[in-house]
Design an enzyme around this catalytic site. Structure first.
Site, PDB file in Angstrom:
ATOM      1  CB  SER A   1       3.430  40.701  21.254  1.00 23.08           C
ATOM      2  OG  SER A   1       3.879  41.388  22.398  1.00 23.08           O
ATOM      3  CD  GLN A   2      -0.191  36.994  26.383  1.00 23.91           C
ATOM      4  OE1 GLN A   2      -0.107  37.204  27.575  1.00 23.91           O
ATOM      5  NE2 GLN A   2      -1.332  37.083  25.724  1.00 23.91           N
TER       6      GLN A   2
ATOM      7  CE1 TYR B   1       0.907  40.244  30.217  1.00 25.87           C
ATOM      8  CE2 TYR B   1       0.758  42.634  30.138  1.00 25.87           C
ATOM      9  CZ  TYR B   1       0.881  41.471  30.874  1.00 25.87           C
ATOM     10  OH  TYR B   1       0.967  41.530  32.250  1.00 25.87           O
TER      11      TYR B   1
ATOM     12  CG  ASP C   1       9.788  45.448  19.695  1.00 31.32           C
ATOM     13  OD1 ASP C   1       9.460  45.935  20.793  1.00 31.32           O
ATOM     14  OD2 ASP C   1       9.147  44.543  19.129  1.00 31.32           O
TER      15      ASP C   1
ATOM     16  CG  HIS D   1       5.909  45.410  20.383  1.00 33.03           C
ATOM     17  ND1 HIS D   1       6.712  44.298  20.451  1.00 33.03           N
ATOM     18  CD2 HIS D   1       4.722  45.033  20.916  1.00 33.03           C
ATOM     19  CE1 HIS D   1       6.071  43.303  21.009  1.00 33.03           C
ATOM     20  NE2 HIS D   1       4.848  43.717  21.291  1.00 33.03           N
TER      21      HIS D   1
END
Length: 323
Positions: free
Chosen positions: A185-186, A94, A274, A304
């Site tokens: 992640s994204q 992201y 996270d 993260h």
């Protein structure tokens, strides 16, 4: 519903497989219709070879015109002169971008090609979609949140369907011998959702995936993109009057809802510290993946962030599953 601090202990996470209460009744019909719309379109792609100081690797800048005319900027790396080779379709995080050729040498060193795009509206890709409501909070999570047909991530998923059509066509510049979907992640959420959408990927690597199990994520996340939704409720809907409407839209793109259709080998990871993609949301996705050839590694002290220890495991996974 309501904000909580902390997450489940690891033993509980391993068995956390929540019912899909937020999956829309017309989920399959919705995406069948989107696929049919994409199938009637032909990709328009421009490629330009760029200079890159590696004698064995070709690097191309790619401009991919998607279903609504949005030009998505991407990059294709491949072994010089290869007519056939494995392909890794890589998705970024992201607010990130497709990255640089040096980022992918660990993959090309194994003989694989890499295709990576700037997601619409991120990196150097514009977003030609039009929304009747602004997000009112910086970011993309709320663009079109009351319009499932034109929600931001609905459009991103349609881009992926369009891109997949190209890389499986005779117009693609080489024949992929296998195709893997990868990202963190994204990018991890997009890889899982894409695998469920296309149903014919050969493997998936998804690190700490975002876009997963929204109904819990907005309760327990303490940082990152989920907070855009949290802050929307806080400042614009403090009594959660529009909660069901928001969650319905998110239900169409929640990667957990695609995981039951994922039957290829899957490798996942999560840091137990996270706060951006809480471990319970990641295990919810993992435990719904249908594949028997799946694994997840949990790292107690990681947040993260990138993980060099896990990166070595990913290379071994690639060597095992690339054809």
């Amino acid at each position: 519903m309501g904000r909580h601090v902390g997450d489940f202990p690891l033993e509980e996470l391993k068995g956390y497989r929540p019912e899909l209460m937020n999956k829309p009744n017309d989920f399959d019909e919705f995406w069948k219709r989107k696929k049919e719309e994409i199938n009637h379109l032909e990709p328009i792609v421009k490629m330009e070879l760029r200079d890159f100081p590696h004698p064995g690797i070709e690097v191309y800048d790619v401009v991919f015109t998607s279903w609504d005319g949005t030009p998505l900027n991407g990059m294709l790396m491949k072994p010089v002169g290869a007519a056939k080779c494995p392909l890794i379709f890589h998705f970024h995080g992201y607010t990130g971008h497709r990255g640089f050729p040096l980022d992918y040498l660990k993959f090309t060193s194994l003989g694989a090609a890499v295709l990576a795009y700037d997601v619409r509206g991120q990196g150097n890709s514009p977003d030609y979609a039009r929304y009747s409501n602004g997000s009112r909070v910086q970011g993309w999570m709320l663009d079109g949140i009351f319009e499932p047909e034109n929600y931001y991530y609905t459009n991103v998923y349609c881009d992926i369907l369009m891109q997949w059509k190209w890389l499986k066509s005779d117009a693609f510049p080489f024949k992929p011998t296998s195709i893997g979907l990868c990202g963190g992640s994204q990018g991890g959420g997009l890889a899982l959702a894409a695998a469920g959408l296309v149903k014919c990927a050969d493997f998936v690597i998804a690190d700490y995936p975002f876009l997963a199990h929204f109904e819990r994520a907005i309760d327990v996340a303490l940082a990152g993109p989920y907070m855009e939704i949290v802050n929307f409720f806080k400042w614009h809907d403090p009594e959660y009057m529009k909660y069901d409407q928001v969650l319905k839209t998110l239900g169409y793109i929640d990667c957990v809802h695609f995981c039951e259709k994922v039957e290829c080998p899957v490798m996942m990871s999560i840091g137990l510290e996270d706060a951006v993609t809480p471990p319970s949301t990641v295990f919810a996705a993992y435990n719904h993946v249908k594949s028997k050839g799946k694994s997840i590694d949990a790292y107690p002290q990681f947040t993260h962030e990138g993980n060099p220890f896990h990166d070595e495991k990913k290379l071994a996974f690639l060597l095992k599953h690339m054809k």
